[in-house]
Design a protein around this motif. Structure first.
Motif, PDB file in Angstrom:
ATOM      1  N   ASP A  22       0.835  -1.209   0.000  1.00 19.26           N
ATOM      2  CA  ASP A  22       0.000   0.000   0.000  1.00 19.26           C
ATOM      3  C   ASP A  22       0.874   1.265   0.000  1.00 19.26           C
ATOM      4  O   ASP A  22       0.441   2.332  -0.433  1.00 19.26           O
ATOM      5  N   ILE A  23       2.101   1.137   0.478  1.00 15.72           N
ATOM      6  CA  ILE A  23       3.014   2.284   0.515  1.00 15.72           C
ATOM      7  C   ILE A  23       4.002   2.243  -0.651  1.00 15.72           C
ATOM      8  O   ILE A  23       4.222   3.250  -1.341  1.00 15.72           O
ATOM      9  N   TYR A  24       4.567   1.040  -0.880  1.00 12.20           N
ATOM     10  CA  TYR A  24       5.654   0.956  -1.868  1.00 12.20           C
ATOM     11  C   TYR A  24       5.225   0.402  -3.223  1.00 12.20           C
ATOM     12  O   TYR A  24       6.032   0.348  -4.149  1.00 12.20           O
ATOM     13  N   GLY A  25       3.940  -0.005  -3.335  1.00 15.12           N
ATOM     14  CA  GLY A  25       3.453  -0.512  -4.613  1.00 15.12           C
ATOM     15  C   GLY A  25       3.733  -1.998  -4.772  1.00 15.12           C
ATOM     16  O   GLY A  25       4.311  -2.647  -3.894  1.00 15.12           O
ATOM     17  N   THR A  26       3.343  -2.529  -5.914  1.00 11.58           N
ATOM     18  CA  THR A  26       3.433  -3.977  -6.127  1.00 11.58           C
ATOM     19  C   THR A  26       4.600  -4.362  -7.036  1.00 11.58           C
ATOM     20  O   THR A  26       4.856  -5.540  -7.255  1.00 11.58           O
ATOM     21  N   ALA A  27       5.293  -3.367  -7.567  1.00 11.85           N
ATOM     22  CA  ALA A  27       6.462  -3.683  -8.400  1.00 11.85           C
ATOM     23  C   ALA A  27       7.540  -4.328  -7.526  1.00 11.85           C
ATOM     24  O   ALA A  27       7.717  -3.957  -6.366  1.00 11.85           O
ATOM     25  N   SER A  28       8.234  -5.305  -8.092  1.00 10.49           N
ATOM     26  CA  SER A  28       9.241  -6.053  -7.334  1.00 10.49           C
ATOM     27  C   SER A  28      10.634  -5.426  -7.514  1.00 10.49           C
ATOM     28  O   SER A  28      10.833  -4.539  -8.356  1.00 10.49           O
ATOM     29  N   TYR A  29      11.585  -5.946  -6.735  1.00  7.37           N
ATOM     30  CA  TYR A  29      12.969  -5.485  -6.904  1.00  7.37           C
ATOM     31  C   TYR A  29      13.481  -5.820  -8.314  1.00  7.37           C
ATOM     32  O   TYR A  29      14.189  -5.020  -8.927  1.00  7.37           O
ATOM     33  N   ASP A  30      13.072  -6.977  -8.847  1.00  4.44           N
ATOM     34  CA  ASP A  30      13.476  -7.326 -10.221  1.00  4.44           C
ATOM     35  C   ASP A  30      12.936  -6.298 -11.210  1.00  4.44           C
ATOM     36  O   ASP A  30      13.606  -5.965 -12.199  1.00  4.44           O
ATOM     37  N   ASP A  31      11.715  -5.794 -10.959  1.00  2.86           N
ATOM     38  CA  ASP A  31      11.156  -4.740 -11.820  1.00  2.86           C
ATOM     39  C   ASP A  31      12.024  -3.488 -11.741  1.00  2.86           C
ATOM     40  O   ASP A  31      12.280  -2.825 -12.755  1.00  2.86           O
ATOM     41  N   LEU A  32      12.460  -3.169 -10.521  1.00  4.28           N
ATOM     42  CA  LEU A  32      13.325  -1.989 -10.328  1.00  4.28           C
ATOM     43  C   LEU A  32      14.613  -2.138 -11.159  1.00  4.28           C
ATOM     44  O   LEU A  32      15.027  -1.207 -11.866  1.00  4.28           O
ATOM     45  N   VAL A  33      15.198  -3.318 -11.088  1.00  2.00           N
ATOM     46  CA  VAL A  33      16.448  -3.569 -11.838  1.00  2.00           C
ATOM     47  C   VAL A  33      16.189  -3.419 -13.336  1.00  2.00           C
ATOM     48  O   VAL A  33      16.962  -2.769 -14.057  1.00  2.00           O
ATOM     49  N   ARG A  34      15.068  -3.986 -13.805  1.00  2.00           N
ATOM     50  CA  ARG A  34      14.729  -3.920 -15.233  1.00  2.00           C
ATOM     51  C   ARG A  34      14.535  -2.476 -15.686  1.00  2.00           C
ATOM     52  O   ARG A  34      15.059  -2.057 -16.723  1.00  2.00           O
ATOM     53  N   VAL A  35      13.810  -1.693 -14.893  1.00  2.80           N
ATOM     54  CA  VAL A  35      13.567  -0.277 -15.221  1.00  2.80           C
ATOM     55  C   VAL A  35      14.898   0.473 -15.353  1.00  2.80           C
ATOM     56  O   VAL A  35      15.083   1.285 -16.269  1.00  2.80           O
ATOM     57  N   CYS A  36      15.822   0.192 -14.447  1.00  3.39           N
ATOM     58  CA  CYS A  36      17.125   0.878 -14.499  1.00  3.39           C
ATOM     59  C   CYS A  36      17.877   0.505 -15.778  1.00  3.39           C
ATOM     60  O   CYS A  36      18.471   1.371 -16.432  1.00  3.39           O
ATOM     61  N   HIS A  37      17.842  -0.774 -16.141  1.00  3.92           N
ATOM     62  CA  HIS A  37      18.538  -1.191 -17.365  1.00  3.92           C
ATOM     63  C   HIS A  37      17.889  -0.565 -18.599  1.00  3.92           C
ATOM     64  O   HIS A  37      18.589  -0.106 -19.498  1.00  3.92           O
ATOM     65  N   GLU A  38      16.553  -0.519 -18.620  1.00  2.02           N
ATOM     66  CA  GLU A  38      15.850   0.092 -19.767  1.00  2.02           C
ATOM     67  C   GLU A  38      16.204   1.571 -19.882  1.00  2.02           C
ATOM     68  O   GLU A  38      16.497   2.076 -20.971  1.00  2.02           O
ATOM     69  N   ALA A  39      16.166   2.281 -18.747  1.00  2.00           N
ATOM     70  CA  ALA A  39      16.466   3.719 -18.758  1.00  2.00           C
ATOM     71  C   ALA A  39      17.904   3.949 -19.201  1.00  2.00           C
ATOM     72  O   ALA A  39      18.198   4.889 -19.969  1.00  2.00           O
ATOM     73  N   ALA A  40      18.807   3.088 -18.754  1.00  5.08           N
ATOM     74  CA  ALA A  40      20.222   3.243 -19.103  1.00  5.08           C
ATOM     75  C   ALA A  40      20.412   3.109 -20.616  1.00  5.08           C
ATOM     76  O   ALA A  40      21.142   3.906 -21.224  1.00  5.08           O
ATOM     77  N   VAL A  41      19.748   2.128 -21.220  1.00  2.00           N
ATOM     78  CA  VAL A  41      19.869   1.947 -22.675  1.00  2.00           C
ATOM     79  C   VAL A  41      19.421   3.216 -23.384  1.00  2.00           C
ATOM     80  O   VAL A  41      20.102   3.719 -24.281  1.00  2.00           O
ATOM     81  N   GLU A  42      18.276   3.774 -22.961  1.00  2.00           N
ATOM     82  CA  GLU A  42      17.755   5.004 -23.588  1.00  2.00           C
ATOM     83  C   GLU A  42      18.727   6.166 -23.455  1.00  2.00           C
ATOM     84  O   GLU A  42      18.797   7.027 -24.321  1.00  2.00           O
ATOM     85  N   LEU A  43      19.457   6.200 -22.345  1.00  2.00           N
ATOM     86  CA  LEU A  43      20.340   7.341 -22.059  1.00  2.00           C
ATOM     87  C   LEU A  43      21.775   7.094 -22.497  1.00  2.00           C
ATOM     88  O   LEU A  43      22.636   7.967 -22.336  1.00  2.00           O
ATOM     89  N   GLY A  44      22.044   5.910 -23.024  1.00  2.00           N
ATOM     90  CA  GLY A  44      23.416   5.586 -23.437  1.00  2.00           C
ATOM     91  C   GLY A  44      24.350   5.383 -22.263  1.00  2.00           C
ATOM     92  O   GLY A  44      25.549   5.651 -22.345  1.00  2.00           O
ATOM     93  N   LEU A  45      23.791   4.893 -21.153  1.00  2.00           N
ATOM     94  CA  LEU A  45      24.599   4.599 -19.969  1.00  2.00           C
ATOM     95  C   LEU A  45      24.610   3.085 -19.736  1.00  2.00           C
ATOM     96  O   LEU A  45      23.800   2.356 -20.311  1.00  2.00           O
ATOM     97  N   GLU A  46      25.510   2.651 -18.858  1.00  2.00           N
ATOM     98  CA  GLU A  46      25.473   1.271 -18.365  1.00  2.00           C
ATOM     99  C   GLU A  46      25.143   1.329 -16.893  1.00  2.00           C
ATOM    100  O   GLU A  46      25.624   2.249 -16.212  1.00  2.00           O
TER     101      GLU A  46
END
Ligand code: DQA
Length: 149
Positions: A22-46
């Protein structure tokens, strides 16, 4: 070669999804990792995304980042509010460091309204769930492009 950014997560963040949804949502830590990798690709970062419940390990990762001039996105979790050890490690940084939070601690309990790390971070992004990490990686990319930290 793209620049590597460390995305460091403090205590209890591995429990995302199961942790007070109810506070932190239902997304998992694996989702967090995936979001970071997706954002990095878009930004040309690793990104190298890590989580620990151990303050000493977090401090040692920050020492490593300072030694290698590596930018950091950091969710210090509960350490945000009381870890002077973390604050002192961040003060030694040699590259941008963005403090990030899923929730908006300023709108929560009184003890969360203090961040001892905010004064030594490049900036803070809070309150946007996993989007906080996307925005923080974008902020890192902008700071790197302008040479600011
Ligand atoms: C948090 C906020 C902190 O107050 C809390 O202790 C956390 C998560 C956040 O991402 O919203 O563990 O850093």
């Amino acid at each position: 070669m793209s620049i590597r950014v460390l995305v460091l997560n403090g205590p209890n963040l591995s429990r995302l999804g199961a942790r007070e949804p109810d506070i932190y949502g239902t997304a998992s830590y694996d989702d967090l990792v995936r979001v970071c990798h997706e954002a990095a690709v878009e930004l040309g970062l690793e990104v190298d995304v890590r989580q620990t419940d151990d303050e000493a390990e977090l401090v040692s990762w920050l020492h490593g980042a300072a030694d290698t001039h590596t930018p950091v996105v950091l969710n210090p979790a509960a350490f945000t509010h009381y870890s002077y050890a973390l604050r002192d490690a961040i003060a030694m940084r040699t590259a941008p460091l963005i403090e990030v939070h899923l929730t908006n601690p300023a709108a929560r309990e009184t003890f969360r309204q203090i961040s001892v790390v905010a004064p030594v971070a490049s900036g803070t992004i809070a309150g946007f769930g996993l989007d906080s990490y996307r925005l923080a990686l974008r902020a890192v990319a902008t700071l790197l492009a302008t040479g600011a930290r």
